[in-house]
Scaffold this motif. Structure first.
Motif, PDB file in Angstrom:
ATOM      1  N   VAL A 204     -40.543  15.055  37.155  1.00 61.55           N
ATOM      2  CA  VAL A 204     -41.254  16.236  36.637  1.00 61.55           C
ATOM      3  C   VAL A 204     -40.316  16.971  35.684  1.00 61.55           C
ATOM      4  CG1 VAL A 204     -42.589  18.291  37.239  1.00 61.55           C
ATOM      5  CG2 VAL A 204     -42.315  16.459  38.936  1.00 61.55           C
ATOM      6  N   ASP A 205     -40.823  17.311  34.523  1.00 65.12           N
ATOM      7  CA  ASP A 205     -40.062  18.108  33.567  1.00 65.12           C
ATOM      8  C   ASP A 205     -39.757  19.483  34.193  1.00 65.12           C
ATOM      9  OD1 ASP A 205     -39.294  18.889  30.687  1.00 65.12           O
ATOM     10  OD2 ASP A 205     -40.767  20.399  31.270  1.00 65.12           O
ATOM     11  N   PRO A 206     -38.524  19.986  34.042  1.00 66.06           N
ATOM     12  CA  PRO A 206     -38.180  21.257  34.706  1.00 66.06           C
ATOM     13  C   PRO A 206     -39.114  22.413  34.349  1.00 66.06           C
ATOM     14  CG  PRO A 206     -36.205  20.227  33.785  1.00 66.06           C
ATOM     15  CD  PRO A 206     -37.375  19.406  33.335  1.00 66.06           C
ATOM     16  N   ALA A 207     -39.487  22.516  33.092  1.00 59.15           N
ATOM     17  CA  ALA A 207     -40.350  23.637  32.697  1.00 59.15           C
ATOM     18  C   ALA A 207     -41.717  23.534  33.382  1.00 59.15           C
ATOM     19  CB  ALA A 207     -40.516  23.656  31.174  1.00 59.15           C
ATOM     20  N   PHE A 208     -42.219  22.310  33.489  1.00 60.60           N
ATOM     21  CA  PHE A 208     -43.509  22.137  34.154  1.00 60.60           C
ATOM     22  C   PHE A 208     -43.368  22.343  35.666  1.00 60.60           C
ATOM     23  CE2 PHE A 208     -46.909  19.318  35.929  1.00 60.60           C
ATOM     24  CZ  PHE A 208     -47.962  20.128  35.565  1.00 60.60           C
ATOM     25  N   LEU A 209     -42.238  21.901  36.219  1.00 56.42           N
ATOM     26  CA  LEU A 209     -41.995  22.144  37.648  1.00 56.42           C
ATOM     27  C   LEU A 209     -41.979  23.643  37.933  1.00 56.42           C
ATOM     28  CD1 LEU A 209     -41.313  20.785  40.389  1.00 56.42           C
ATOM     29  CD2 LEU A 209     -38.890  20.978  39.787  1.00 56.42           C
ATOM     30  N   GLN A 210     -41.363  24.386  37.018  1.00 61.14           N
ATOM     31  CA  GLN A 210     -41.329  25.851  37.185  1.00 61.14           C
ATOM     32  C   GLN A 210     -42.742  26.430  37.119  1.00 61.14           C
ATOM     33  OE1 GLN A 210     -38.470  27.872  37.773  1.00 61.14           O
ATOM     34  NE2 GLN A 210     -40.116  29.300  38.308  1.00 61.14           N
ATOM     35  N   GLN A 211     -43.525  25.922  36.179  1.00 65.20           N
ATOM     36  CA  GLN A 211     -44.908  26.404  36.039  1.00 65.20           C
ATOM     37  C   GLN A 211     -45.699  26.135  37.333  1.00 65.20           C
ATOM     38  OE1 GLN A 211     -46.722  24.638  32.560  1.00 65.20           O
ATOM     39  NE2 GLN A 211     -48.771  25.467  33.045  1.00 65.20           N
ATOM     40  N   CYS A 212     -45.512  24.945  37.894  1.00 62.04           N
ATOM     41  CA  CYS A 212     -46.226  24.590  39.126  1.00 62.04           C
ATOM     42  C   CYS A 212     -45.742  25.441  40.302  1.00 62.04           C
ATOM     43  CB  CYS A 212     -46.021  23.108  39.456  1.00 62.04           C
ATOM     44  SG  CYS A 212     -46.800  21.983  38.291  1.00 62.04           S
ATOM     45  N   ALA A 240     -36.833  18.021  41.938  1.00 64.59           N
ATOM     46  CA  ALA A 240     -37.567  16.769  41.670  1.00 64.59           C
ATOM     47  C   ALA A 240     -36.574  15.725  41.182  1.00 64.59           C
ATOM     48  CB  ALA A 240     -38.664  17.015  40.629  1.00 64.59           C
ATOM     49  N   THR A 241     -36.325  14.693  42.015  1.00 63.54           N
ATOM     50  CA  THR A 241     -35.289  13.711  41.664  1.00 63.54           C
ATOM     51  C   THR A 241     -35.751  12.687  40.635  1.00 63.54           C
ATOM     52  OG1 THR A 241     -35.920  12.112  43.388  1.00 63.54           O
ATOM     53  CG2 THR A 241     -34.387  13.868  44.015  1.00 63.54           C
ATOM     54  N   GLY A 242     -37.050  12.483  40.533  1.00 61.29           N
ATOM     55  CA  GLY A 242     -37.547  11.502  39.574  1.00 61.29           C
ATOM     56  C   GLY A 242     -37.433  10.062  40.035  1.00 61.29           C
ATOM     57  N   SER A 251     -47.138  18.342  31.761  1.00 59.71           N
ATOM     58  CA  SER A 251     -48.198  19.331  31.564  1.00 59.71           C
ATOM     59  C   SER A 251     -49.395  18.943  32.426  1.00 59.71           C
ATOM     60  CB  SER A 251     -48.617  19.419  30.090  1.00 59.71           C
ATOM     61  OG  SER A 251     -49.654  18.495  29.820  1.00 59.71           O
ATOM     62  N   PHE A 252     -50.318  19.868  32.550  1.00 61.49           N
ATOM     63  CA  PHE A 252     -51.510  19.591  33.352  1.00 61.49           C
ATOM     64  C   PHE A 252     -52.430  18.574  32.686  1.00 61.49           C
ATOM     65  CE2 PHE A 252     -50.477  23.618  35.601  1.00 61.49           C
ATOM     66  CZ  PHE A 252     -50.405  23.077  36.870  1.00 61.49           C
ATOM     67  N   ASP A 253     -52.146  18.224  31.425  1.00 60.16           N
ATOM     68  CA  ASP A 253     -52.932  17.174  30.768  1.00 60.16           C
ATOM     69  C   ASP A 253     -52.520  15.796  31.249  1.00 60.16           C
ATOM     70  OD1 ASP A 253     -54.194  19.135  29.312  1.00 60.16           O
ATOM     71  OD2 ASP A 253     -52.758  19.034  27.654  1.00 60.16           O
ATOM     72  N   ASP A 254     -51.322  15.687  31.857  1.00 60.04           N
ATOM     73  CA  ASP A 254     -50.848  14.372  32.289  1.00 60.04           C
ATOM     74  C   ASP A 254     -51.630  13.885  33.504  1.00 60.04           C
ATOM     75  OD1 ASP A 254     -48.929  14.452  30.314  1.00 60.04           O
ATOM     76  OD2 ASP A 254     -47.399  15.334  31.628  1.00 60.04           O
ATOM     77  N   ALA A 255     -51.874  12.562  33.520  1.00 58.69           N
ATOM     78  CA  ALA A 255     -52.547  11.965  34.684  1.00 58.69           C
ATOM     79  C   ALA A 255     -51.709  12.220  35.928  1.00 58.69           C
ATOM     80  CB  ALA A 255     -52.731  10.465  34.467  1.00 58.69           C
TER      81      ALA A 255
END
Lengths: 408, 408
Positions: A204-212, A240-242, A251-255
């Motif tokens: 998970v991208d850090p910025a998106f993880l923060q958003q979530c 999130a270790t990946g 982003s929320f557009d991702d599957a």
């Protein structure tokens, strides 16, 4: 103080391993107790970081530094000290945190800013640097431990270990989310407050993880209260270790992003509920559902005004369906409301609607409901579509005993 | 429920007669009790009126109507019902109030809008019109009673009668101010909440009386809390009969206006303290002095955050000088503050200054201070000149017993 397990306690769940996470503990001896009190969690390289923190103006050094680290979005390790909050300790407290960061960074060959530190416990006493140094040294080379052992090690006055797990499909990759948490809501003796950590192998991208995390926090940790006292150390971090190898979520557009968000919501809500279930003196778990407010935020603020009201909480402790006190609490929230449209129900039985007591209201089934461990209260504001659910516990003699009868 | 008098109770003061004020009581029987519960106070023609009311959105009919009456600035009578708050009762509650106003107005040959009505007690039950009618009829022709009897008659779950008196020189005329009050702060079983009334023989223009009462309220009733629950019925009214014959006060430029304001401040502060002294379960009277805030309003909000904190109140109940909890409460107030400039003292002994515990802090004299009935806590924010003092009581098992152990 050794407390009996809360009557609302739940068993620790089966929590799977998460690739890229290693759990170790040690006995730093921050207090005179016979238990592990330093937790060291190593995170794989490239782990993304997000966090939310207390809004208390007098926050601890750990919170101040954590806020800066979250901006960088990367973490390699987490160290949690139990028994000393290191809050209100000035530069000496800051030096102790920096020492831990440097010690762990040297061991992992990473930047000190990749090492997160949390502390809870007594306030006003700088974290002892010698105990921290020896404890970290022991933890760095200790054997790995289970999630339950880590959850016990971060606790202070908690009466049971608290963990939660969930999973989600991202494309054809299953990712796991594990969380552990300590605390009795916003409040506990000696400022031992809420610390929560969520770990996932998802990429998970850090910025998106923060958003979530920000969104999940708003629907979980920001919707609980034990007694309205906001601590100086409250922290929730997500890592999130990946390692699951899914296509990076950004982003929320991702599957799979919606599934990940739902799983994160699930874990955060479970953890938040566990904190309420260990609320000081709690005998009942109370769900307050608000509907018909002008918007969701307004509904949440009304719900928290009800959930924080000592009058409402003592009434429920006494098994008293005193909906007049709920009217008072709605009114004091300062949110848009119309007395003459208000409705109040316990477990689906309406006591009042449209601002009037119902003439055929039968208190008997409500009284039976209030004898149980789980209490449901619904408030219909009647002026809009806003909804929220908040959770709290009752206010009992146990709360007074824990906080007044014993010297902390 | 019959409660023991509060350990913080004070004897009822000697209160002189006030020209233009006649006190009468009757037994309306709003509850199944053996006492007067309807108070009728007749005011001389031309009496000026001012008032401040709860900001609870779900306020009672009495509060709604009182707000309108205060705008007119004139009163001929006050009727106080004890045992039924008439709150959350819709149009039937309003009809009962209008009936009382009409009945008294017919007797005094005045406008119904000159008759003020207050009610406290159980919520959600319309004030019974037949009991009100018979009670008012009995009160209209009853013998006059003392201030103490009137103070007892307006009480509900109060454990002692509460009154205060002061005087001021306006030119060469001495004016008297008497006040009576009921309640246990913002909160008591069954929403029996704070009602306060101040009577003076001074001649005061209604607009100026309102200005003075608003200012006095900000420094007294708005600076107390028992447990943070704001009621639906809180009301403070001031009546000035003008019978002392002083030159009419209409602004602070008038000779004697400052003395009148000081006497009103004095009475309001005395009454506010008495409410705290009857706080549910109170064992200690706590004075929180805040200095060094950005301004006085900010200081008051910080003081109330400390005074409302269950953690601070239970610590003091337990005789624990737990200043870490005070740090937490200051921080959660949401007001400007700098953790590294904060100072905290008990009874003049500084435990922390400039954001650090004092190394030579001696807890022994503080512990002795906390064993007493009166606790003084000072918070220095260290960033400005704002000051405020607020008052509260400790949070004890007695509070839980009153609100949870007995069904109301």
């Amino acid at each position: 103080m050794d407390l009996e397990p809360s009557p609302l306690a739940q068993p620790f769940p089966d929590m799977p391993q998460i690739d890229g996470i290693m759990l170790r503990v040690a006995r730093a001896g921050y207090k005179n107790w016979d238990r592990a009190d330093l937790t060291f969690i190593e995170l794989a390289e490239g782990t993304a970081l997000a966090g939310v923190f207390t809004r208390n103006v007098c926050c601890s050094t750990e919170v101040e530094m954590g806020r800066e680290q979250v901006v960088l979005g990367r973490a390699r390790a987490l160290v949690v000290n139990a028994g000393n909050s290191n809050a209100f300790t000035g530069h000496r407290g800051r030096e102790a945190v920096e020492q831990i960061m440097a010690q762990v960074a040297a061991h992992l060959d990473c930047n000190p800013s990749d090492v997160l530190v949390s502390s809870t416990g007594v306030i006003g006493v700088p974290l002892p640097k010698d105990k921290a140094r020896d404890g970290v040294a022991a933890a760095l080379t200790a054997d790995e431990v289970s999630w339950e052992e880590a959850a016990l090690s971060i606790g202070t006055t908690d009466t049971f270990a608290k963990g939660a797990t969930a999973s989600a499909m991202i494309g054809d990759t299953r990712v796991t989310l594990n969380g552990i948490i300590k605390g009795s809501g916003m409040i506990a003796p000696d400022m031992a407050t809420m610390l929560g950590y969520i770990f996932t192998d998802a990429a998970v991208d850090p910025a998106f993880l923060q958003q979530c995390l920000t969104a999940a926090n708003r629907r979980s940790f920001s919707c609980i209260t034990v007694d309205s006292d906001t601590s100086t150390s409250d922290t929730v971090l997500a890592f999130a270790t990946g390692k699951a190898g899914n296509p990076l979520l950004s982003s929320f557009d991702d599957a799979g992003a919606d599934a990940f968000m739902a799983a994160l919501d699930d874990v955060c809500r479970q953890l938040a509920h566990l904190v309420v279930r260990d609320g000081e003196g709690a005998q009942k778990f109370i769900t307050v559902s608000v509907q018909g407010a002008v918007d969701d935020d307004s509904a949440r603020r009304i719900g928290l005004a009800v959930a924080k009201s000592p009058l409402v909480k003592t009434a429920i402790a006494g098994g008293d369906a005193n909906w007049g006190r709920v009217v008072m609490a709605v009114g004091k929230a300062g949110e848009p409301a119309d007395r003459d449209k208000l409705g109040i129900a316990f477990a689906g039985h309406w006591a009042a609607r449209d601002g009037l007591p119902l003439p055929d209201y039968d208190e008997a089934p409500v009284a039976r409901h209030l004898e149980g461990r789980e209490v449901d209260l619904t408030v219909d504001i009647g002026i809009g579509e806003g909804r929220a659910t908040v959770w709290t516990c009752d206010l009992t003699h146990g709360y007074i005993s824990i906080n007044a009868d014993y010297r902390s």
